[in-house]
Motif scaffolding. Sequence first.
Motif, PDB file in Angstrom:
ATOM      1  N   LYS A   1      10.435  28.614  39.488  1.00 51.39           N
ATOM      2  CA  LYS A   1      11.506  29.425  39.940  1.00 51.39           C
ATOM      3  C   LYS A   1      11.605  30.468  38.828  1.00 51.39           C
ATOM      4  O   LYS A   1      11.165  30.288  37.741  1.00 51.39           O
ATOM      5  N   SER A   2      11.892  31.608  39.495  1.00 52.96           N
ATOM      6  CA  SER A   2      11.802  32.896  38.448  1.00 52.96           C
ATOM      7  C   SER A   2      13.036  32.678  37.495  1.00 52.96           C
ATOM      8  O   SER A   2      13.917  31.988  37.485  1.00 52.96           O
ATOM      9  N   VAL A   3      12.416  33.071  36.120  1.00 55.01           N
ATOM     10  CA  VAL A   3      13.393  32.883  35.061  1.00 55.01           C
ATOM     11  C   VAL A   3      13.564  34.236  34.384  1.00 55.01           C
ATOM     12  O   VAL A   3      12.691  35.082  34.282  1.00 55.01           O
ATOM     13  N   LYS A   4      14.846  34.342  33.685  1.00 53.52           N
ATOM     14  CA  LYS A   4      15.108  35.861  33.264  1.00 53.52           C
ATOM     15  C   LYS A   4      15.496  35.716  31.755  1.00 53.52           C
ATOM     16  O   LYS A   4      16.069  34.642  31.315  1.00 53.52           O
ATOM     17  N   GLY A   5      14.624  36.521  31.131  1.00 54.34           N
ATOM     18  CA  GLY A   5      14.996  36.807  29.596  1.00 54.34           C
ATOM     19  C   GLY A   5      14.570  35.442  28.874  1.00 54.34           C
ATOM     20  O   GLY A   5      15.189  34.882  28.066  1.00 54.34           O
ATOM     21  N   LEU A   6      13.274  34.895  29.205  1.00 56.31           N
ATOM     22  CA  LEU A   6      12.889  33.768  28.347  1.00 56.31           C
ATOM     23  C   LEU A   6      12.419  34.082  26.853  1.00 56.31           C
ATOM     24  O   LEU A   6      11.549  35.057  26.797  1.00 56.31           O
ATOM     25  N   PHE A   7      13.191  33.510  26.060  1.00 61.60           N
ATOM     26  CA  PHE A   7      13.210  33.954  24.917  1.00 61.60           C
ATOM     27  C   PHE A   7      12.692  33.002  24.019  1.00 61.60           C
ATOM     28  O   PHE A   7      13.366  31.919  23.704  1.00 61.60           O
ATOM     29  N   GLY A  60      11.134  31.008   9.457  1.00 64.38           N
ATOM     30  CA  GLY A  60      11.277  31.781  10.568  1.00 64.38           C
ATOM     31  C   GLY A  60      11.406  33.052  10.558  1.00 64.38           C
ATOM     32  O   GLY A  60      11.063  33.834  11.297  1.00 64.38           O
ATOM     33  N   GLU A  61      11.607  33.791   9.213  1.00 69.29           N
ATOM     34  CA  GLU A  61      11.541  35.198   8.910  1.00 69.29           C
ATOM     35  C   GLU A  61      10.319  35.623   8.860  1.00 69.29           C
ATOM     36  O   GLU A  61      10.004  36.934   9.194  1.00 69.29           O
ATOM     37  N   ALA A  62       9.245  34.723   8.621  1.00 72.68           N
ATOM     38  CA  ALA A  62       7.695  35.316   8.584  1.00 72.68           C
ATOM     39  C   ALA A  62       7.118  35.155  10.014  1.00 72.68           C
ATOM     40  O   ALA A  62       6.084  35.531  10.074  1.00 72.68           O
ATOM     41  N   VAL A  63       7.818  34.489  11.014  1.00 73.66           N
ATOM     42  CA  VAL A  63       7.225  34.521  12.214  1.00 73.66           C
ATOM     43  C   VAL A  63       7.075  35.729  13.003  1.00 73.66           C
ATOM     44  O   VAL A  63       8.043  36.394  13.113  1.00 73.66           O
ATOM     45  N   ARG A  64       5.787  36.040  13.689  1.00 70.96           N
ATOM     46  CA  ARG A  64       5.929  37.240  14.310  1.00 70.96           C
ATOM     47  C   ARG A  64       5.183  37.031  15.873  1.00 70.96           C
ATOM     48  O   ARG A  64       4.408  36.272  16.050  1.00 70.96           O
ATOM     49  N   TRP A  65       5.989  37.788  16.769  1.00 71.34           N
ATOM     50  CA  TRP A  65       5.521  37.505  18.177  1.00 71.34           C
ATOM     51  C   TRP A  65       5.071  38.616  18.744  1.00 71.34           C
ATOM     52  O   TRP A  65       5.386  39.837  18.327  1.00 71.34           O
ATOM     53  N   SER A  66       3.838  38.556  19.625  1.00 71.61           N
ATOM     54  CA  SER A  66       3.393  39.623  20.256  1.00 71.61           C
ATOM     55  C   SER A  66       4.268  40.079  21.380  1.00 71.61           C
ATOM     56  O   SER A  66       4.033  41.194  21.632  1.00 71.61           O
ATOM     57  N   ASP A  67       4.897  39.241  22.038  1.00 74.57           N
ATOM     58  CA  ASP A  67       5.895  39.544  23.175  1.00 74.57           C
ATOM     59  C   ASP A  67       6.926  38.479  23.143  1.00 74.57           C
ATOM     60  O   ASP A  67       6.646  37.326  22.797  1.00 74.57           O
ATOM     61  N   ASN A  68       7.934  38.757  23.838  1.00 78.64           N
ATOM     62  CA  ASN A  68       9.112  37.885  23.743  1.00 78.64           C
ATOM     63  C   ASN A  68      10.163  38.597  24.903  1.00 78.64           C
ATOM     64  O   ASN A  68       9.777  39.512  25.398  1.00 78.64           O
ATOM     65  N   ALA A  69      11.080  37.502  25.234  1.00 82.15           N
ATOM     66  CA  ALA A  69      12.171  37.918  26.014  1.00 82.15           C
ATOM     67  C   ALA A  69      11.747  38.355  27.400  1.00 82.15           C
ATOM     68  O   ALA A  69      11.684  39.548  28.017  1.00 82.15           O
ATOM     69  N   LEU A  70      10.721  37.370  28.086  1.00 80.37           N
ATOM     70  CA  LEU A  70       9.855  37.664  29.068  1.00 80.37           C
ATOM     71  C   LEU A  70      10.769  37.373  30.318  1.00 80.37           C
ATOM     72  O   LEU A  70      11.658  36.239  30.322  1.00 80.37           O
ATOM     73  N   ASP A  71      10.435  37.952  31.508  1.00 81.13           N
ATOM     74  CA  ASP A  71      10.944  37.553  32.841  1.00 81.13           C
ATOM     75  C   ASP A  71       9.635  36.960  33.462  1.00 81.13           C
ATOM     76  O   ASP A  71       8.559  37.639  33.733  1.00 81.13           O
TER      77      ASP A  71
END
Length: 278
Positions: free
Chosen positions: A214-220, A233-244
């Motif tokens: 089912k569709s999900v909004k703002g997956l973080f 946690g401060e050193a972690v880097r994401w290529s993309d985030n907050a996904l629909d």
Amino acid sequence: MTATLWVKFLKPVWGPGNFECLPCWQLNDCWPVVSWSIVDFFRRAKPAYYTIARELKPITVGIIRNNRENDRPKQFYEIGAFRSVGATIEVWGTNSTLNARTVLLELRCFDLYSSWTHSATCSATLLPNETTELIAAPCPHPQVPEHESARAAGAVTPSHSVVVGARLIAPESGEILARYADWPQPFRHVDFPDPVLRAVVDSEGGTVSVDVEKSVKGLFFTVELGQNCPNCGEAVRWSDNALDVLPGDPQTAEVRGLEGHDARIRVACMGCERGRLV
């Protein structure tokens, strides 16, 4: 949405070659506080950071939903008495490169509370350094049963629970160039269903892949710190985030900074704000 509409409306106004930048307020916080910045005091990117980053890519796609048809003339409006009985969608693509680009537009719709779906595809050419209008049409929605048609005639639009997703695909390679999902609003009226989310973490490859039913909004994605990793946690880097994420369209985000650390990934979304470990 603000960044998406900025690209849509101002680029045609300024004309080709005159679209220079996207002003963003504000970048970061100078002390720990709740604000509208896109980076917090600890230099961790907030969800808005990734949304703006996607809108600044060379090829983007956007959708706006207009609830213009209503049940009464304007002179009879009362505050809070508006009732939408119809909705239309507009879809556009933006090409920030200097060459025209042929793309395949894929439009997919999902109802949050039933198994109804709708899909359509068409070919389009995105003009260089311009926004190209692609679709302007009524918002697809589930068929209203005949025995409910009389009652539904005065009800809200049947697209009130429909999520509309658009993808721009390179026809020669099948590469997904851009995605966008338009959700019914306001969100406080949406009863977000369980997305039946499946997440796979590849620690060695540094990726997190997600798929939903089912569709999900703002997956973080965030990092759950281990005892021997108090500050990773401060050193972690994401290529993309907050996904629909929509059904049938799995997405993968790269993560850097977890190598050799005792840390787990937590995923949260609208309707499940506290999240869960994966």
